[in-house]
Design a protein around this motif. Structure first.
Motif, mmCIF file in Angstrom:
data_model
loop_
_atom_site.group_PDB
_atom_site.id
_atom_site.type_symbol
_atom_site.label_atom_id
_atom_site.label_comp_id
_atom_site.label_asym_id
_atom_site.label_seq_id
_atom_site.Cartn_x
_atom_site.Cartn_y
_atom_site.Cartn_z
ATOM 1 N N GLN A 118 0.083 -6.948 -12.621
ATOM 2 C CA GLN A 118 1.367 -7.578 -11.596
ATOM 3 C C GLN A 118 2.374 -7.996 -12.889
ATOM 4 O O GLN A 118 4.000 -8.200 -12.344
ATOM 5 C CB GLN A 118 0.347 -8.691 -11.220
ATOM 6 C CG GLN A 118 -0.793 -7.852 -10.035
ATOM 7 C CD GLN A 118 -0.742 -9.276 -9.624
ATOM 8 O OE1 GLN A 118 -2.026 -9.761 -10.282
ATOM 9 N NE2 GLN A 118 -0.702 -9.291 -8.423
ATOM 10 N N THR A 119 2.156 -7.982 -13.815
ATOM 11 C CA THR A 119 3.761 -8.933 -14.538
ATOM 12 C C THR A 119 4.775 -7.582 -14.806
ATOM 13 O O THR A 119 5.779 -8.120 -14.256
ATOM 14 C CB THR A 119 3.430 -9.751 -15.391
ATOM 15 O OG1 THR A 119 2.642 -11.102 -15.606
ATOM 16 C CG2 THR A 119 4.651 -10.242 -16.800
ATOM 17 N N LEU A 120 4.370 -6.505 -15.081
ATOM 18 C CA LEU A 120 4.704 -5.695 -15.624
ATOM 19 C C LEU A 120 5.464 -4.977 -14.228
ATOM 20 O O LEU A 120 6.341 -4.037 -14.716
ATOM 21 C CB LEU A 120 3.807 -4.457 -15.994
ATOM 22 C CG LEU A 120 3.539 -4.738 -17.884
ATOM 23 C CD1 LEU A 120 2.408 -3.769 -18.638
ATOM 24 C CD2 LEU A 120 5.556 -4.717 -18.298
ATOM 25 N N LEU A 121 4.492 -4.922 -13.443
ATOM 26 C CA LEU A 121 5.151 -4.426 -11.532
ATOM 27 C C LEU A 121 6.682 -4.723 -11.508
ATOM 28 O O LEU A 121 7.190 -4.277 -11.399
ATOM 29 C CB LEU A 121 3.863 -4.654 -10.390
ATOM 30 C CG LEU A 121 3.313 -3.264 -10.993
ATOM 31 C CD1 LEU A 121 1.493 -3.302 -9.922
ATOM 32 C CD2 LEU A 121 3.252 -1.848 -10.442
ATOM 33 N N LYS A 122 6.807 -6.344 -11.903
ATOM 34 C CA LYS A 122 7.705 -6.916 -11.354
ATOM 35 C C LYS A 122 9.192 -7.373 -12.350
ATOM 36 O O LYS A 122 9.500 -6.855 -11.922
ATOM 37 C CB LYS A 122 7.388 -8.123 -11.323
ATOM 38 C CG LYS A 122 6.355 -8.380 -10.108
ATOM 39 C CD LYS A 122 5.924 -10.044 -10.124
ATOM 40 C CE LYS A 122 4.270 -10.601 -9.130
ATOM 41 N NZ LYS A 122 4.478 -12.122 -9.319
ATOM 42 N N LEU A 123 8.318 -6.705 -13.513
ATOM 43 C CA LEU A 123 9.450 -6.377 -14.841
ATOM 44 C C LEU A 123 10.113 -5.224 -15.105
ATOM 45 O O LEU A 123 11.423 -5.076 -15.336
ATOM 46 C CB LEU A 123 8.601 -7.120 -16.191
ATOM 47 C CG LEU A 123 8.679 -8.506 -15.670
ATOM 48 C CD1 LEU A 123 7.664 -8.936 -17.954
ATOM 49 C CD2 LEU A 123 9.487 -8.757 -16.239
ATOM 50 N N GLY A 124 8.877 -4.190 -14.328
ATOM 51 C CA GLY A 124 9.400 -2.731 -15.444
ATOM 52 C C GLY A 124 9.146 -2.580 -16.442
ATOM 53 O O GLY A 124 8.162 -4.100 -17.316
ATOM 54 N N PRO A 125 9.561 -1.420 -17.176
ATOM 55 C CA PRO A 125 9.616 -1.655 -18.464
ATOM 56 C C PRO A 125 10.020 -2.762 -19.356
ATOM 57 O O PRO A 125 11.085 -3.564 -18.972
ATOM 58 C CB PRO A 125 10.576 -0.168 -19.139
ATOM 59 C CG PRO A 125 10.302 0.726 -18.183
ATOM 60 C CD PRO A 125 10.655 -0.539 -16.430
ATOM 61 N N ALA A 126 8.872 -3.352 -20.545
ATOM 62 C CA ALA A 126 9.556 -4.321 -20.633
ATOM 63 C C ALA A 126 8.012 -4.110 -22.279
ATOM 64 O O ALA A 126 7.874 -3.680 -23.031
ATOM 65 C CB ALA A 126 8.906 -5.659 -19.652
ATOM 66 N N SER A 127 9.225 -5.279 -22.813
ATOM 67 C CA SER A 127 8.812 -5.672 -24.186
ATOM 68 C C SER A 127 8.116 -7.178 -24.404
ATOM 69 O O SER A 127 7.545 -7.861 -23.143
ATOM 70 C CB SER A 127 9.560 -5.789 -25.233
ATOM 71 O OG SER A 127 10.076 -7.621 -25.151
ATOM 72 N N ILE A 128 6.660 -6.622 -25.751
ATOM 73 C CA ILE A 128 5.655 -7.605 -25.583
ATOM 74 C C ILE A 128 6.635 -8.667 -25.580
ATOM 75 O O ILE A 128 5.308 -9.603 -24.837
ATOM 76 C CB ILE A 128 5.078 -7.182 -26.835
ATOM 77 C CG1 ILE A 128 3.652 -7.994 -26.568
ATOM 78 C CG2 ILE A 128 5.700 -6.691 -28.288
ATOM 79 C CD1 ILE A 128 2.977 -8.052 -25.798
ATOM 80 N N ARG A 129 7.390 -9.081 -25.882
ATOM 81 C CA ARG A 129 7.789 -10.513 -25.947
ATOM 82 C C ARG A 129 7.923 -11.220 -24.415
ATOM 83 O O ARG A 129 7.889 -11.830 -24.297
ATOM 84 C CB ARG A 129 9.412 -10.933 -26.836
ATOM 85 C CG ARG A 129 9.614 -11.904 -27.225
ATOM 86 C CD ARG A 129 10.627 -11.851 -27.320
ATOM 87 N NE ARG A 129 11.423 -14.105 -27.622
ATOM 88 C CZ ARG A 129 12.667 -13.709 -28.253
ATOM 89 N NH1 ARG A 129 13.716 -13.004 -28.643
ATOM 90 N NH2 ARG A 129 13.688 -14.969 -28.396
#
Length: 246
Positions: free
Chosen positions: A20-31
């Protein structure tokens, strides 16, 4: 509701949170993922690898770093359908191959066994076992010897037993020892008149099993369930013969 659906798909609560975090952020780094999800980087990275193997998350290199991205939520329906198909195949294999083979591996002495149950929970288990066994048979019927003193205690732990029996389309024939007993749907009853009082007892014959329920001191119920095709058949013959004579 979301966590429950994900759990059925084999996705843990932590993995659900990361997705769900990734859905909100879009492509993102592990940090960035760790920062926004509140999960430390090491744990988040291991969970993201698990999500990747499940096909829910993917990644691509960007410079020296990996960027993770959530797959379209429609992938979840595909996973559910795949899981359902595998489950249906497993059920078919259990019915047609695995369970029959396991039964063949049992030595003969396992075909007749005795189990003991006590208290209201035990009696409820026996009643549910009757419904479960009979509902799976082609001829959905079982027979009972029952005395009046046990009736107030028999269905105490399972008050809607008769409704469940009728709902499953199960017939019952009852030979009542002494007076009493109520008429019910999908039920036939005959009586054996007795002189004086009778002890509390209930015997159900539902091949390949027989259940005997009685009351100990302080009306404490107990039950014995005997699983034996031969004994159940003999009890059925006794019942059927007596039924015709009444």
């Amino acid at each position: 509701m979301i966590e429950q659906a994900f759990e059925i798909l084999g996705v843990t609560p932590r993995e659900t949170q990361l997705y769900q975090t990734l859905l909100k952020l879009g492509p993102a780094s592990i940090r960035d993922i760790a920062e926004h999800s509140g999960i430390n980087r090491g744990t988040a990275y291991e969970s993201l690898k698990q999500l990747q193997t499940k096909g829910i998350v993917s990644y691509f290199p960007k410079g020296k770093r990996r960027f993770f991205m959530a797959e379209n939520p429609d992938i979840l329906l595909n996973l559910a359908e795949e899981k359902r198909n595998r489950l249906n195949k497993t059920i078919d294999n259990l019915k047609n191959t695995i369970i029959p083979n396991l039964h063949q591996q049992q030595p003969d002495y396992h075909q007749a066994n005795v189990r003991y149950y006590e208290g209201d929970d035990g009696i409820e288990w026996v009643l549910r076992d009757i419904l479960n066994v009979v509902s799976q048979q082609d001829h959905k019927e079982y027979c009972v010897f029952s005395s009046k003193p046990i009736r107030p205690f028999l269905y105490r732990p399972f008050p809607n037993y008769t409704k469940q029996r009728v709902k499953l389309g199960i017939n019952v024939k009852v030979i009542a020892l002494g007076d009493g007993g109520e008429e019910a749907e999908l039920s036939e009853r005959k009586w054996i008149k007795t002189e004086g009082s009778v002890d509390a007892s209930y015997i159900a014959v539902y091949p390949p099993k027989c259940a005997i329920i009685s009351l100990a001191s302080n009306n404490f119920p107990s039950a014995v369930v005997l699983e034996s095709k031969d004994i159940a058949k003999a009890q059925q013959i006794i019942f059927d013969t007596l039924w015709k004579m009444l």
